[in-house]
Design an enzyme around this catalytic site. Structure first.
Site, PDB file in Angstrom:
ATOM      1  N   ALA A 152      38.147  -8.498   9.946  1.00  0.00           N
ATOM      2  CA  ALA A 152      37.048  -9.021   9.141  1.00  0.00           C
ATOM      3  C   ALA A 152      37.251 -10.533   9.019  1.00  0.00           C
ATOM      4  O   ALA A 152      38.033 -11.001   8.195  1.00  0.00           O
ATOM      5  CB  ALA A 152      37.025  -8.365   7.766  1.00  0.00           C
ATOM      6  N   GLY A 203      38.234 -15.121   1.046  1.00  0.00           N
ATOM      7  CA  GLY A 203      38.699 -13.987   1.840  1.00  0.00           C
ATOM      8  C   GLY A 203      37.817 -12.779   1.643  1.00  0.00           C
ATOM      9  O   GLY A 203      36.679 -12.881   1.169  1.00  0.00           O
ATOM     10  N   ASN A 204      38.332 -11.624   1.993  1.00  0.00           N
ATOM     11  CA  ASN A 204      37.599 -10.366   1.865  1.00  0.00           C
ATOM     12  C   ASN A 204      38.597  -9.240   1.639  1.00  0.00           C
ATOM     13  O   ASN A 204      39.805  -9.446   1.765  1.00  0.00           O
ATOM     14  CB  ASN A 204      36.732 -10.122   3.111  1.00  0.00           C
ATOM     15  N   PRO A 205      38.126  -8.025   1.302  1.00  0.00           N
ATOM     16  CA  PRO A 205      39.052  -6.952   0.924  1.00  0.00           C
ATOM     17  C   PRO A 205      39.725  -6.227   2.087  1.00  0.00           C
ATOM     18  O   PRO A 205      40.453  -5.254   1.847  1.00  0.00           O
ATOM     19  CB  PRO A 205      38.151  -5.964   0.152  1.00  0.00           C
ATOM     20  N   SER A 206      39.498  -6.628   3.322  1.00  0.00           N
ATOM     21  CA  SER A 206      40.060  -5.898   4.446  1.00  0.00           C
ATOM     22  C   SER A 206      41.588  -5.854   4.373  1.00  0.00           C
ATOM     23  O   SER A 206      42.241  -6.873   4.174  1.00  0.00           O
ATOM     24  CB  SER A 206      39.632  -6.535   5.774  1.00  0.00           C
TER      25      SER A 206
END
Length: 213
Positions: free
Chosen positions: A89, A22-25
């Site tokens: 994102a 995943g990502n921090p969005s």
């Protein structure tokens, strides 16, 4: 502005029921866009990934997790939109293999095989109608303009938000942001640090001006 379709948040591509790429969005920019569109009288659909906030009252909210789920939702809603803002994102890759049971730590692969996920904004760019406007986001470090211009052309966008994620007080998780807006006609406007709601309104002003040209 009549009908606005927005994507928000970061997709999750699961390896097993508890682990994912995943990502921090957090989806705060997408939330701000939905709020700004509502303020302007638009009918808003928000396709969002897991988040800690509630969608604004009056917004059609569609919950998704993975890029494939977001792709399906965006394609289903595309025909009902005048403006599409792809602020989510989206992951670039996913684990090639998924385990329905949690993998023991000892069973985790040292080299994780990966597979591509759908390029949603590129697909939307290919099939959108001439009267529709498609806006993308390019979250970047360092030089934000060059990759944003390339993405604008390659993915057939009408405009793009070049967003520096390596600046203090902007980017993922922040309540504030800064950016450079670019459109296919060559216009560039730099937006200094401001709240994400302010930036959303600046973006819709930019879009409305572009539509009039």
């Amino acid at each position: 502005m009549k009908r606005v379709l927005i994507s928000a948040g970061g997709t999750r591509e699961y390896l097993d029921p508890v682990r994912f790429i995943g990502n921090p969005s957090t989806g705060k920019m997408g939330l701000a866009l939905a709020q700004a569109a509502l303020h302007r009288g638009a009918k808003v659909t928000l396709v969002h990934c897991p988040r800690s906030w509630d969608a604004p009252l009056g917004v059609k909210a569609i919950s998704v997790v993975s890029a494939a789920q977001m792709q399906a939702a965006m394609l289903k809603e595309l025909g009902n939109a005048d403006i599409i803002v792809m602020s989510a994102a989206v992951a670039d890759v996913k684990p090639r293999d998924y385990s329905v049971e949690k993998l023991p730590k000892r069973s985790l692969p040292e080299n994780l095989p990966l597979a591509p996920v759908p390029d949603i904004v590129a697909e939307l760019g290919k099939i959108k109608q001439p009267q529709q406007l498609l806006i993308g986001f390019a979250a970047q470090t360092g030089d934000i303009i060059t990759p944003a211009k390339e993405k604008l052309q390659r993915k057939k966008l009408d405009a793009i938000v070049a967003n520096p994620i390596d600046k203090i007080g902007s980017g993922f998780g922040s309540d504030h942001n800064q950016a450079v807006f670019l459109d296919k006609e060559g216009r560039e406007i730099e937006i200094p640090p401001c709240s994400k709601l302010e930036m959303a309104h600046y973006l819709f002003d930019f879009i409305v001006y572009s539509r009039r040209q």
